[in-house]
Motif scaffolding. Sequence first.
Motif, PDB file in Angstrom:
ATOM      1  N   LEU A 139       0.822  -1.215   0.000  1.00 61.03           N
ATOM      2  CA  LEU A 139       0.000   0.000   0.000  1.00 61.03           C
ATOM      3  C   LEU A 139       0.859   1.270   0.000  1.00 61.03           C
ATOM      4  O   LEU A 139       0.339   2.372   0.082  1.00 61.03           O
ATOM      5  N   LYS A 140       2.168   1.066  -0.032  1.00 55.24           N
ATOM      6  CA  LYS A 140       3.126   2.191   0.030  1.00 55.24           C
ATOM      7  C   LYS A 140       2.838   3.063   1.255  1.00 55.24           C
ATOM      8  O   LYS A 140       2.763   4.297   1.173  1.00 55.24           O
ATOM      9  N   ALA A 141       2.674   2.394   2.377  1.00 53.49           N
ATOM     10  CA  ALA A 141       2.370   3.113   3.623  1.00 53.49           C
ATOM     11  C   ALA A 141       3.574   3.929   4.067  1.00 53.49           C
ATOM     12  O   ALA A 141       4.715   3.644   3.698  1.00 53.49           O
ATOM     13  N   ASP A 142       3.312   4.957   4.859  1.00 54.76           N
ATOM     14  CA  ASP A 142       4.393   5.802   5.364  1.00 54.76           C
ATOM     15  C   ASP A 142       5.084   5.166   6.564  1.00 54.76           C
ATOM     16  O   ASP A 142       6.248   5.439   6.830  1.00 54.76           O
ATOM     17  N   LEU A 143       4.338   4.349   7.309  1.00 57.18           N
ATOM     18  CA  LEU A 143       4.906   3.765   8.529  1.00 57.18           C
ATOM     19  C   LEU A 143       4.174   2.473   8.864  1.00 57.18           C
ATOM     20  O   LEU A 143       2.965   2.359   8.618  1.00 57.18           O
ATOM     21  N   CYS A 144       4.903   1.533   9.432  1.00 61.47           N
ATOM     22  CA  CYS A 144       4.269   0.323   9.949  1.00 61.47           C
ATOM     23  C   CYS A 144       4.559   0.257  11.443  1.00 61.47           C
ATOM     24  O   CYS A 144       5.720   0.228  11.857  1.00 61.47           O
ATOM     25  N   GLU A 145       3.507   0.280  12.256  1.00 64.65           N
ATOM     26  CA  GLU A 145       3.687   0.211  13.706  1.00 64.65           C
ATOM     27  C   GLU A 145       3.320  -1.192  14.189  1.00 64.65           C
ATOM     28  O   GLU A 145       2.234  -1.690  13.879  1.00 64.65           O
ATOM     29  N   ILE A 146       4.203  -1.812  14.953  1.00 67.90           N
ATOM     30  CA  ILE A 146       3.936  -3.135  15.526  1.00 67.90           C
ATOM     31  C   ILE A 146       3.696  -2.932  17.018  1.00 67.90           C
ATOM     32  O   ILE A 146       4.631  -2.627  17.765  1.00 67.90           O
ATOM     33  N   TYR A 147       2.451  -3.068  17.432  1.00 69.64           N
ATOM     34  CA  TYR A 147       2.111  -2.904  18.851  1.00 69.64           C
ATOM     35  C   TYR A 147       2.159  -4.254  19.539  1.00 69.64           C
ATOM     36  O   TYR A 147       1.518  -5.207  19.092  1.00 69.64           O
ATOM     37  N   THR A 148       2.927  -4.325  20.642  1.00 65.79           N
ATOM     38  CA  THR A 148       3.056  -5.605  21.334  1.00 65.79           C
ATOM     39  C   THR A 148       3.001  -5.404  22.837  1.00 65.79           C
ATOM     40  O   THR A 148       2.512  -4.361  23.301  1.00 65.79           O
ATOM     41  N   ASP A 149       3.468  -6.406  23.607  1.00 68.45           N
ATOM     42  CA  ASP A 149       3.342  -6.316  25.077  1.00 68.45           C
ATOM     43  C   ASP A 149       4.622  -5.840  25.757  1.00 68.45           C
ATOM     44  O   ASP A 149       4.722  -5.867  26.973  1.00 68.45           O
ATOM     45  N   VAL A 150       5.642  -5.460  24.978  1.00 66.47           N
ATOM     46  CA  VAL A 150       6.832  -4.814  25.544  1.00 66.47           C
ATOM     47  C   VAL A 150       7.021  -3.491  24.782  1.00 66.47           C
ATOM     48  O   VAL A 150       6.399  -3.290  23.735  1.00 66.47           O
ATOM     49  N   GLU A 151       7.877  -2.603  25.306  1.00 72.27           N
ATOM     50  CA  GLU A 151       7.912  -1.251  24.737  1.00 72.27           C
ATOM     51  C   GLU A 151       8.819  -1.091  23.520  1.00 72.27           C
ATOM     52  O   GLU A 151       9.030   0.021  23.042  1.00 72.27           O
ATOM     53  N   GLY A 152       9.387  -2.172  23.032  1.00 74.87           N
ATOM     54  CA  GLY A 152      10.227  -2.069  21.841  1.00 74.87           C
ATOM     55  C   GLY A 152      11.128  -3.276  21.737  1.00 74.87           C
ATOM     56  O   GLY A 152      10.868  -4.315  22.343  1.00 74.87           O
TER      57      GLY A 152
END
Length: 412
Positions: free
Chosen positions: A164-177
Amino acid sequence: MALIVQKYGGTSVGNVERIKNVARRVVGTYKNGNQVVVVLSAMSGETNRLVALAHEASEFPIGREYDLVVSTGEQVTIGLLALALKEMGLKAKSFLGHQVPIVTDSQFGSARIESIDGKNIMKELDAGVIAVVAGFQGVDSEDNITTLGRGGSDTTAVALAAALKADLCEIYTDVEGVYTTDPNICQDARKLKKISYDEMLEMASLGAKVLQTRSVEFARKYNIPVMVRSSFSNADGTLVCKEDKEMEKVVVSGITYNKNEAKISVLRVPDRPGIAAKLFRPLTEAGINVDMIVQNISHDALTDLTFTVANSDYKRALKLVSETAGEIEAQDVKGDPNIAKVSIVGAGMRSHAGIASKTFEVLAGEGINIQMISTSEIKISCVVDEKYTELAVRVLHEAFGLGKEEIEEEKG
Ligand code: ADP
Ligand code: ASP
Ligand code: MG
């Protein structure tokens, strides 16, 4: 207006309350003027439950029906999130893999994404709709449902971001990074601000399950910035991106472990050309990946050959290898599922000597026996008894100065 792909993992959608929490985050992103595509995992524990059911029904559950069963958890979460978003007054539409479509090959259980047609989703986004896509699943050229391997929702998200030529992909999980090691087993683990695609690829493939390996391959290939962060806080996450000068300075960036491997040894194999090919061919044909391989120096024209496979393939691999061992007149086959691979990863290892010897000394100092070793330009892996995993990770983490204290002292 930016296009953002957000992926939420199992813990983040573990119950309806948490799904509503995700909905609030999505609404926030949308109301900030962004187009949003959400990719979801199944509720935490659900895919394990489905895998266990398949194993109850069949000794070796593989193929089309296995994928059909284990892919169902994501159908529930996307439906629930779309309902919650509508309840909050937004337009939302859920998509199963085949409705996107996300086309894969037919390697059931670990299918690879071949193409994604983004037209259907773009049409919805342009009409102000939030697209909620099932992670982990696709469809092959014969309309069979396929799955992308455990943790595959990360790959769905990054591949969609690329398509989709997205600007950003955010991966939300159970730790902060992404941390210097698993923060759930080492309290001293330090969150990284940034990590290069190459290092993340090594960490992921060596067991840091915070991102599925293939998702990092996609991110690197299509240069997608990936932000790993928590769905339970607003803390800054870790950016996975191209390597920059600053990153090269770090010799060791992380310690990983993988308990999901098993070891198989073929003892006293006749040492002649073609034997290894004969042993491994049936495994390849069965779609079983072999990881580390060690062959000993031969004595009396006989040698020992040891290799590792994923735990989920262990029983099948043992059966196939035992059959071939009979044919090639090997003396015995031994298996051990209770092993772990502990690895040291760092781009700076390319230009620094002594990391291997230090690793071996640190493990020896704790009386931990190393059963197998493998190295690449930017990693060293050791197979040890599974019961020493946490200890090995902690002492290596400390020995290489990765903890919070050491870094703070350096700054001071
Ligand atoms: P999700 O369900 O959100 O996809 P996963 O369980 O697949 O979450 O991945 C997140 C987990 O990865 C964390 O809870 C943590 O235990 C583990 N992990 C292993 N190594 C690391 C690391 N280096 N940094 C962060 N998390 C890690
Ligand atoms: N639900 C799948 C799994 O547990 C996919 C994922 O969580 O990414 O492996
Ligand atoms: Mg995951």
